[in-house]
Design an enzyme around this catalytic site. Structure first.
Site, PDB file in Angstrom:
ATOM      1  N   ASN A 113     -11.220   3.103  23.228  1.00  0.00           N
ATOM      2  CA  ASN A 113     -11.968   1.456  21.769  1.00  0.00           C
ATOM      3  C   ASN A 113     -11.636   0.578  22.461  1.00  0.00           C
ATOM      4  O   ASN A 113     -12.817  -0.075  22.901  1.00  0.00           O
ATOM      5  CB  ASN A 113     -11.196   2.401  21.355  1.00  0.00           C
ATOM      6  CG  ASN A 113     -11.613   2.884  19.640  1.00  0.00           C
ATOM      7  OD1 ASN A 113     -12.995   3.423  19.432  1.00  0.00           O
ATOM      8  ND2 ASN A 113     -11.019   4.085  19.458  1.00  0.00           N
ATOM      9  N   GLY A 114     -10.979   0.794  23.681  1.00  0.00           N
ATOM     10  CA  GLY A 114     -10.673  -1.383  23.862  1.00  0.00           C
ATOM     11  C   GLY A 114     -11.457  -0.975  25.268  1.00  0.00           C
ATOM     12  O   GLY A 114     -11.912  -2.199  25.396  1.00  0.00           O
ATOM     13  N   ASP A 137      -8.095  11.043  21.217  1.00  0.00           N
ATOM     14  CA  ASP A 137      -8.179  10.963  20.091  1.00  0.00           C
ATOM     15  C   ASP A 137      -9.097  10.771  19.218  1.00  0.00           C
ATOM     16  O   ASP A 137      -9.064  11.072  17.766  1.00  0.00           O
ATOM     17  CB  ASP A 137      -7.735   9.191  20.087  1.00  0.00           C
ATOM     18  CG  ASP A 137      -6.388   9.281  20.472  1.00  0.00           C
ATOM     19  OD1 ASP A 137      -5.775  10.642  20.826  1.00  0.00           O
ATOM     20  OD2 ASP A 137      -5.756   8.216  20.934  1.00  0.00           O
ATOM     21  N   ARG A 276      14.270  22.138  15.014  1.00  0.00           N
ATOM     22  CA  ARG A 276      14.429  21.197  16.320  1.00  0.00           C
ATOM     23  C   ARG A 276      12.796  20.221  16.562  1.00  0.00           C
ATOM     24  O   ARG A 276      11.398  20.903  15.906  1.00  0.00           O
ATOM     25  CB  ARG A 276      14.483  22.473  17.280  1.00  0.00           C
ATOM     26  CG  ARG A 276      15.680  23.097  17.263  1.00  0.00           C
ATOM     27  CD  ARG A 276      16.175  22.597  18.509  1.00  0.00           C
ATOM     28  NE  ARG A 276      17.398  23.606  18.788  1.00  0.00           N
ATOM     29  CZ  ARG A 276      18.527  23.983  18.107  1.00  0.00           C
ATOM     30  NH1 ARG A 276      18.058  22.797  17.008  1.00  0.00           N
ATOM     31  NH2 ARG A 276      19.469  24.402  18.031  1.00  0.00           N
TER      32      ARG A 276
HETATM   33  O1  F6P Z   1      -5.284   7.394  23.898  1.00  0.00           O
HETATM   34  C1  F6P Z   1      -5.031   8.250  24.186  1.00  0.00           C
HETATM   35  C2  F6P Z   1      -3.794   8.525  23.647  1.00  0.00           C
HETATM   36  O2  F6P Z   1      -3.181   9.482  24.748  1.00  0.00           O
HETATM   37  C3  F6P Z   1      -2.955   8.555  22.566  1.00  0.00           C
HETATM   38  O3  F6P Z   1      -2.934   9.760  22.210  1.00  0.00           O
HETATM   39  C4  F6P Z   1      -1.825   8.245  23.070  1.00  0.00           C
HETATM   40  O4  F6P Z   1      -1.171   6.956  21.519  1.00  0.00           O
HETATM   41  C5  F6P Z   1      -1.704   7.465  24.047  1.00  0.00           C
HETATM   42  O5  F6P Z   1      -3.016   7.494  24.888  1.00  0.00           O
HETATM   43  C6  F6P Z   1      -0.605   6.891  25.181  1.00  0.00           C
HETATM   44  O6  F6P Z   1      -0.896   6.801  25.969  1.00  0.00           O
HETATM   45  P1  F6P Z   1      -0.088   6.172  27.635  1.00  0.00           P
HETATM   46  O7  F6P Z   1      -0.486   7.808  28.065  1.00  0.00           O
HETATM   47  O8  F6P Z   1      -0.396   4.724  27.887  1.00  0.00           O
HETATM   48  O9  F6P Z   1       1.530   6.287  27.129  1.00  0.00           O
END
Ligand code: F6P
Length: 360
Positions: A113-114, A137, A276
């Site tokens: 998205n970004g 995602d 856990r």
């Molecule tokens: O967008 C993919 C993703 O893996 C998300 O599911 C997660 O919230 C995020 O990236 C984690 O980001 P980073 O790798 O920057 O910790």
């Protein structure tokens, strides 16, 4: 016909990026008798800083099955793109200048998205841009599926399968945290595929009482263990009622106590059952793409090359039904595809007895 294209991969990596790069390159080498490809390093960071190199046709061989990205990636948030920081650098101007300096006919951006938001910005600034939708995602608007998603579903499902046997042996409640901060697609698919008993999604705020009732109910009916698949961004009804800043402050108090830990702690406290937390984290983004993602990435990459040949820019590739199509960037950038609360998969999961923590 001559073409000179730049390729970059931006945002979180995922399996299938290299397969998509290869798809674009192989198809474009077939189409154009004079093709030059410039690999831009580390996403938009490389476009801003002018970090790139000419690639050879052989660079695109042997990468179909390779995880990660041969170009490197980084996160350069869209919200900062027009902000001039302490370094006094005008990032948009720099990207446009480097595009010119590289003498590109088109920039191909692979990302989520970004990445799409910045791709759209560059397109509005007059650059020829074609996007490809990647993310584990699966939350990009306008496409049924993104590449990387199904490989992550396979990995997360395998994690749930493995946790099942140890949960069964010990008679424990196991809370597994699946990636997905905003959208719960990965948790929903892998939770259903892995036979989770409870699925907690960002889109369906949960009540802890309802989760504990579901776990206790299983124990009463003779089931000695429970599996909970919780999305990274899942929140309780109370948290959902907070302002975004308040929620962020709560998490910042202890960033290592992620949602799975918080949920596990509360279940143990309220039910007395041994619980856990398991956080597979970036494992879900690693390794070789699945057969599905190799085929999907190749189809997407080839479609991008077809758009290039047709001179269609300002678009991003998408899957609609079983057809690869494309959408205007300005219609999809900035929109997130969330799990609708009554999506057929949610209804299906409820029909087989899976709880979402929103039951009375
Ligand atoms: O967008 C993919 C993703 O893996 C998300 O599911 C997660 O919230 C995020 O990236 C984690 O980001 P980073 O790798 O920057 O910790």
């Amino acid at each position: 016909m001559k073409r000179r294209i730049g390729i970059l991969t931006s945002g979180g990596d995922c399996p299938g990026l290299n397969a998509a790069i290869r798809g674009v390159a192989k198809a474009a080498y077939e189409m154009f008798d004079d093709l030059e490809i410039v690999g831009i390093a580390d996403g938009y960071a490389g476009l801003i800083d002018g970090e790139y190199e000419e690639m050879k046709q052989s660079d695109f061989s042997g990468i179909l099955t390779r995880g990660g990205t041969i170009l490197g990636t980084s996160r350069r948030p869209f919200r900062d793109m027009r902000v001039i920081g302490d370094d006094k650098l005008d990032k948009v101007k720099a990207m446009k200048e480097n595009y010119k300096k590289m003498k590109l006919d088109c920039l191909i951006t692979l990302g989520g998205n970004g990445t799409h938001k910045t791709a759209n910005l560059l397109s509005e600034e007059g650059l020829n841009v074609i996007g490809l939708p990647k993310t584990i995602d699966n939350d990009i608007w306008g496409t049924d599926v993104t590449f990387g998603f199904h490989t992550a579903v396979d990995i997360a499902t395998d994690v749930i399968d493995r946790i099942h046997t140890t949960a069964d042996s010990h008679g424990r409640v196991m809370v597994i945290e699946i990636m997905g901060n905003k959208a719960g697609w990965l948790t929903l698919y892998s939770g259903l595929a892995g036979g989770a008993d409870i699925i907690l999604l960002p889109e369906i705020p949960y009540s802890m009482d309802s989760v504990v009732d579901a776990v206790k109910g299983r124990m009463k009916s003779g089931k000695s263990f429970s599996i909970i698949a919780v999305a990274e961004g899942a929140m309780s009804k109370d948290e959902a009622g907070m302002k975004k800043k308040e929620r962020a402050a709560l998490i910042a108090e202890n960033p290592y106590k992620t949602v799975a830990h918080r949920v596990a702690e509360q279940i143990q406290k309220k039910s007395g059952l041994e619980t856990r937390a398991v956080v597979p984290g970036h494992l879900q983004r690693g390794g070789s793409p699945s057969a599905y993602d190799r085929a999907l990435s190749t189809r997407f990459g080839v479609h991008a090359a077809e758009l290039l040949r047709a001179g269609i820019y300002g678009v991003t590739v998408a899957m609609m039904g079983d057809q690869v199509v494309h959408n205007p960037l300005n219609e999809v950038a900035g929109l997130t595809k969330f799990v609708p609360q009554h999506h057929q998969m949610v209804v299906t999961a409820r029909r087989v007895g899976i709880r979402f923590g929103d039951e009375k």
